[in-house]
Design a protein around this motif. Structure first.
Motif, PDB file in Angstrom:
ATOM      1  N   SER A  22       0.717  -1.216   0.092  1.00  0.00           N
ATOM      2  CA  SER A  22       0.021   0.092   0.020  1.00  0.00           C
ATOM      3  C   SER A  22       1.162   1.245  -0.034  1.00  0.00           C
ATOM      4  O   SER A  22       0.601   2.244  -0.659  1.00  0.00           O
ATOM      5  N   PHE A  26       1.066   4.160  -2.879  1.00  0.00           N
ATOM      6  CA  PHE A  26       0.996   5.495  -2.557  1.00  0.00           C
ATOM      7  C   PHE A  26       2.168   6.331  -2.762  1.00  0.00           C
ATOM      8  O   PHE A  26       1.941   7.666  -3.486  1.00  0.00           O
ATOM      9  N   LYS A  65      -7.177   6.619  -4.794  1.00  0.00           N
ATOM     10  CA  LYS A  65      -7.111   6.606  -3.344  1.00  0.00           C
ATOM     11  C   LYS A  65      -8.283   7.386  -2.811  1.00  0.00           C
ATOM     12  O   LYS A  65      -8.359   8.673  -3.124  1.00  0.00           O
ATOM     13  N   GLU A  83     -10.124   4.145   4.311  1.00  0.00           N
ATOM     14  CA  GLU A  83      -9.208   4.570   3.400  1.00  0.00           C
ATOM     15  C   GLU A  83      -9.237   3.365   2.069  1.00  0.00           C
ATOM     16  O   GLU A  83      -9.048   2.337   2.614  1.00  0.00           O
ATOM     17  N   ILE A  85      -7.467   1.973  -1.544  1.00  0.00           N
ATOM     18  CA  ILE A  85      -6.682   2.050  -2.478  1.00  0.00           C
ATOM     19  C   ILE A  85      -6.761   1.121  -3.548  1.00  0.00           C
ATOM     20  O   ILE A  85      -7.097  -0.056  -3.308  1.00  0.00           O
TER      21      ILE A  85
END
Length: 209
Positions: A22, A26, A65, A83, A85
């Motif tokens: 993850s 990001f 995201k 959250e 993603i």
């Protein structure tokens, strides 16, 4: 005891690996041009939170995201951090994760990852039934691309496909596996309003003007 310790250790290793993946995704977003969209979240006319949606495209890769924070009071005060993603490559989902923390406790930790021609899915590090159907559109993508040509989309939270129904021009309804339903309204291809319907409440996620 040794078996229990080994299982606990394996779960910790999986969590660390997924966290690193993850973080890598990001970081890729940070290295590419990122588009950021802001939403406000309301309940009974009052502002109860906000959501930021990030989109980054680099070559054949698409990174998405969504981060939301909600402070709401029903019978008790509820604080939610969510959250999501997603990483698509050549139009195919390669990896997605969903993390939901309610009042400081982890309530959802789910991942879906492409593995050859199938997908591996986990919930809190434990395997769940996989699918061999290609995932080219998920719930996260609803915030940046209207599903005008889609009949089913993938839910990274429920880890299954759901039907999407167009109920009006640029307006779609999705019935969730738990019986609740959502409406998504689009303008110029971008989601401008989400209505989350529950038997006891309705929450709105509205694009900031």
């Amino acid at each position: 005891p040794c078996i229990k310790e080994r299982l606990k250790y394996n779960r910790q290793i999986k969590k660390i690996s997924l966290f690193m993946l993850s973080f890598f995704l990001f970081s890729c977003m940070l290295n590419a041009q990122v588009q950021k969209t802001e939403y406000k979240i309301t309940f009974r006319g009052d502002s109860v939170g906000n959501m930021q949606f990030y989109k980054s495209a680099e070559g054949s890769n698409l990174y998405l995201k969504a981060v939301s924070i909600v402070h709401i009071r029903f019978f008790v005060k509820v604080d939610v951090q969510l959250e999501e993603i997603s990483n698509f490559q050549n139009g195919r989902l390669m990896y997605s994760s969903v993390s939901r923390i309610v009042n400081g406790k982890e309530k959802s930790a789910k991942q879906t990852k492409a593995a050859g021609n199938i997908y591996e899915a986990t919930s809190f590090g434990k395997p769940v039934p996989a699918t061999d159907k290609q995932i080219d559109y998920n719930l996260n993508m609803l915030y940046c691309k209207e599903p005008f040509d889609k009949q089913v989309i993938y839910s990274d939270n429920f880890q299954q496909f759901m039907h999407v129904e167009q109920v009006a021009t640029h307006r779609y309804k999705i019935v969730l596996p738990d019986g609740n339903y959502d409406y998504y309204t689009f303008r110029n291809g971008i989601c401008e309003l989400v209505e989350i319907h529950h038997p006891f409440y309705t929450i709105f996620i509205e694009l900031n003007s």
